[in-house]
Write a protein that holds these residues in place. Structure first.
Motif, PDB file in Angstrom:
ATOM      1  N   SER A  56       0.860  -1.188   0.000  1.00 57.01           N
ATOM      2  CA  SER A  56       0.000   0.000   0.000  1.00 57.01           C
ATOM      3  C   SER A  56       0.888   1.228   0.000  1.00 57.01           C
ATOM      4  N   VAL A  57       0.731   2.071  -1.012  1.00 58.77           N
ATOM      5  CA  VAL A  57       1.479   3.318  -1.098  1.00 58.77           C
ATOM      6  C   VAL A  57       0.554   4.454  -0.677  1.00 58.77           C
ATOM      7  N   TYR A  58       1.071   5.363   0.163  1.00 57.08           N
ATOM      8  CA  TYR A  58       0.252   6.459   0.665  1.00 57.08           C
ATOM      9  C   TYR A  58       0.877   7.799   0.296  1.00 57.08           C
ATOM     10  N   ALA A  59       0.020   8.735  -0.104  1.00 59.30           N
ATOM     11  CA  ALA A  59       0.477  10.087  -0.433  1.00 59.30           C
ATOM     12  C   ALA A  59       0.947  10.802   0.827  1.00 59.30           C
ATOM     13  N   GLN A  60       1.774  11.805   0.630  1.00 53.49           N
ATOM     14  CA  GLN A  60       2.383  12.512   1.758  1.00 53.49           C
ATOM     15  C   GLN A  60       1.393  13.333   2.581  1.00 53.49           C
ATOM     16  N   ASP A  61       0.176  13.557   2.036  1.00 57.26           N
ATOM     17  CA  ASP A  61      -0.831  14.303   2.786  1.00 57.26           C
ATOM     18  C   ASP A  61      -2.024  13.431   3.174  1.00 57.26           C
ATOM     19  N   ASN A  62      -1.836  12.115   3.126  1.00 59.21           N
ATOM     20  CA  ASN A  62      -2.928  11.202   3.471  1.00 59.21           C
ATOM     21  C   ASN A  62      -2.913  10.938   4.977  1.00 59.21           C
ATOM     22  N   TRP A  63      -3.596  11.809   5.724  1.00 54.58           N
ATOM     23  CA  TRP A  63      -3.599  11.702   7.179  1.00 54.58           C
ATOM     24  C   TRP A  63      -4.543  10.612   7.675  1.00 54.58           C
ATOM     25  N   PHE A  64      -5.265   9.952   6.758  1.00 54.75           N
ATOM     26  CA  PHE A  64      -6.147   8.851   7.145  1.00 54.75           C
ATOM     27  C   PHE A  64      -5.483   7.485   6.944  1.00 54.75           C
ATOM     28  N   SER A  65      -4.210   7.472   6.576  1.00 55.53           N
ATOM     29  CA  SER A  65      -3.499   6.204   6.393  1.00 55.53           C
ATOM     30  C   SER A  65      -3.209   5.574   7.754  1.00 55.53           C
ATOM     31  N   PRO A  66      -3.050   4.251   7.814  1.00 53.77           N
ATOM     32  CA  PRO A  66      -2.791   3.581   9.098  1.00 53.77           C
ATOM     33  C   PRO A  66      -1.574   4.116   9.837  1.00 53.77           C
ATOM     34  N   VAL A  67      -0.533   4.507   9.093  1.00 52.70           N
ATOM     35  CA  VAL A  67       0.723   4.909   9.740  1.00 52.70           C
ATOM     36  C   VAL A  67       0.631   6.269  10.416  1.00 52.70           C
ATOM     37  N   ALA A  68      -0.475   6.991  10.198  1.00 50.76           N
ATOM     38  CA  ALA A  68      -0.625   8.310  10.798  1.00 50.76           C
ATOM     39  C   ALA A  68      -1.116   8.251  12.233  1.00 50.76           C
ATOM     40  N   SER A  69      -1.456   7.058  12.707  1.00 45.53           N
ATOM     41  CA  SER A  69      -2.006   6.935  14.058  1.00 45.53           C
ATOM     42  C   SER A  69      -1.403   5.760  14.795  1.00 45.53           C
ATOM     43  N   GLY A  70      -1.173   5.954  16.077  1.00 46.99           N
ATOM     44  CA  GLY A  70      -0.653   4.863  16.897  1.00 46.99           C
ATOM     45  C   GLY A  70      -1.652   3.745  17.094  1.00 46.99           C
ATOM     46  N   SER A  71      -2.918   3.985  16.809  1.00 45.89           N
ATOM     47  CA  SER A  71      -3.934   2.950  16.998  1.00 45.89           C
ATOM     48  C   SER A  71      -3.868   1.863  15.939  1.00 45.89           C
ATOM     49  N   ASN A  72      -3.153   2.147  14.835  1.00 47.20           N
ATOM     50  CA  ASN A  72      -3.055   1.151  13.759  1.00 47.20           C
ATOM     51  C   ASN A  72      -1.671   1.188  13.128  1.00 47.20           C
ATOM     52  N   ALA A  73      -0.669   1.459  13.948  1.00 46.56           N
ATOM     53  CA  ALA A  73       0.696   1.620  13.430  1.00 46.56           C
ATOM     54  C   ALA A  73       1.289   0.299  12.974  1.00 46.56           C
ATOM     55  N   ALA A  74       2.272   0.403  12.082  1.00 48.19           N
ATOM     56  CA  ALA A  74       3.038  -0.774  11.673  1.00 48.19           C
ATOM     57  C   ALA A  74       3.904  -1.243  12.837  1.00 48.19           C
ATOM     58  N   GLN A  75       4.388  -2.485  12.756  1.00 45.59           N
ATOM     59  CA  GLN A  75       5.264  -2.990  13.812  1.00 45.59           C
ATOM     60  C   GLN A  75       6.614  -2.289  13.822  1.00 45.59           C
ATOM     61  N   ALA A  76       7.041  -1.800  12.667  1.00 43.45           N
ATOM     62  CA  ALA A  76       8.341  -1.142  12.563  1.00 43.45           C
ATOM     63  C   ALA A  76       8.333  -0.227  11.354  1.00 43.45           C
ATOM     64  N   MET A  77       9.269   0.723  11.358  1.00 46.35           N
ATOM     65  CA  MET A  77       9.401   1.648  10.236  1.00 46.35           C
ATOM     66  C   MET A  77      10.866   1.790   9.878  1.00 46.35           C
ATOM     67  N   VAL A  78      11.129   1.844   8.575  1.00 49.30           N
ATOM     68  CA  VAL A  78      12.482   2.057   8.070  1.00 49.30           C
ATOM     69  C   VAL A  78      12.457   3.250   7.128  1.00 49.30           C
ATOM     70  N   VAL A  79      13.300   4.243   7.390  1.00 47.40           N
ATOM     71  CA  VAL A  79      13.458   5.369   6.472  1.00 47.40           C
ATOM     72  C   VAL A  79      14.744   5.119   5.699  1.00 47.40           C
ATOM     73  N   CYS A  80      14.605   4.799   4.409  1.00 48.99           N
ATOM     74  CA  CYS A  80      15.743   4.289   3.644  1.00 48.99           C
ATOM     75  C   CYS A  80      15.642   4.704   2.176  1.00 48.99           C
ATOM     76  N   PRO A  81      16.526   5.604   1.731  1.00 51.85           N
ATOM     77  CA  PRO A  81      17.511   6.326   2.527  1.00 51.85           C
ATOM     78  C   PRO A  81      16.864   7.474   3.282  1.00 51.85           C
ATOM     79  N   CYS A  82      17.556   7.946   4.292  1.00 47.69           N
ATOM     80  CA  CYS A  82      17.054   9.036   5.136  1.00 47.69           C
ATOM     81  C   CYS A  82      17.873  10.295   4.868  1.00 47.69           C
ATOM     82  N   SER A  83      17.231  11.314   4.381  1.00 49.47           N
ATOM     83  CA  SER A  83      17.932  12.570   4.105  1.00 49.47           C
ATOM     84  C   SER A  83      18.251  13.314   5.402  1.00 49.47           C
TER      85      SER A  83
END
Length: 213
Positions: free
Chosen positions: A80-107
């Motif tokens: 699932s790809v989410y736009a940068q302004d999609n505040w309704f995506s699961p990753v925007a809330s701790g109630s439905n967060a992913a188990q982990a996140m990787v920023v790769c590469p990270c500026s």
């Protein structure tokens, strides 16, 4: 063949630092393993993908999802790809967060924003969720040289439990092509995620093991 499929939900963010190949290869390997992936791609990262990988991504999140699912031969509904302004995506809330996140590469800019709690876009908000929920956050900076500001931001985040994993590949596995160097870093990321992988040769192994397919 050993079955190493996992159903973890991993958020991968690709920012505008050079090294888009690391992020795309990580997504490919995770999808190949049957892992659910939430993918965030910054506008700058789209430019880097075009310049470094000759990869012209479609304009909308939905079309990028279909495009990469087909490109990587992934099972339907894993990506699932989410736009940068999609505040309704699961990753925007701790109630439905992913188990982990990787920023790769990270500026350097994203590193600074995460270190100082900014949430101006979905990548920064998703990282902020990881921090506030005490979940695993891995940053893969690819800058050289590194300024004092970068170092201080890394130290701030490391003290919070964030794993800083620079895109600095080793050479003991005798890389023969660029893809070998990319896989070295991707394998280290998978190790930090706690996901078994068979990419490349580990120190002390007698032979190079092919990547999972």
């Amino acid at each position: 063949m050993e079955d190493w499929r996992h159903q973890e939900r991993i958020c991968v963010a690709i920012t505008g630092a050079s090294g888009a190949a690391y992020g795309m290869r990580l997504v490919e390997v995770l999808l190949t393993a049957g892992t659910r992936v939430y993918l965030l791609i910054s506008d700058a990262a789209r430019i880097v993908c075009r310049e470094e990988l000759d990869l012209e991504l479609p304009s909308t999140a939905e079309t990028v999802t279909r495009f990469l699912t087909e490109r990587f031969g992934a099972e339907p509904d894993l990506l699932s790809v989410y736009a940068q302004d999609n505040w309704f995506s699961p990753v925007a809330s701790g109630s439905n967060a992913a188990q982990a996140m990787v920023v790769c590469p990270c500026s350097g800019g994203t590193l600074a924003a995460i270190a100082h709690g900014l949430s101006r876009n979905l990548i920064e908000r998703a990282a902020d969720v990881m921090l506030k929920e005490g979940l695993k956050l891995i940053l893969v900076p690819r800058e050289s040289p590194i300024s004092t500001i970068h170092l201080e931001n890394m130290l701030t985040l490391a003290r919070m439990g964030v794993r800083i994993l620079p895109a600095s590949p080793g050479f003991y596995h005798r890389p023969q092509k660029i893809e070998d160097l990319v896989d070295f870093i991707v394998a280290r990321i998978l190790d930090q995620l706690g996901l078994p992988n068979r990419i490349g040769r580990r120190w002390g192994d007698g032979e190079v093991v092919p990547a999972a397919d």
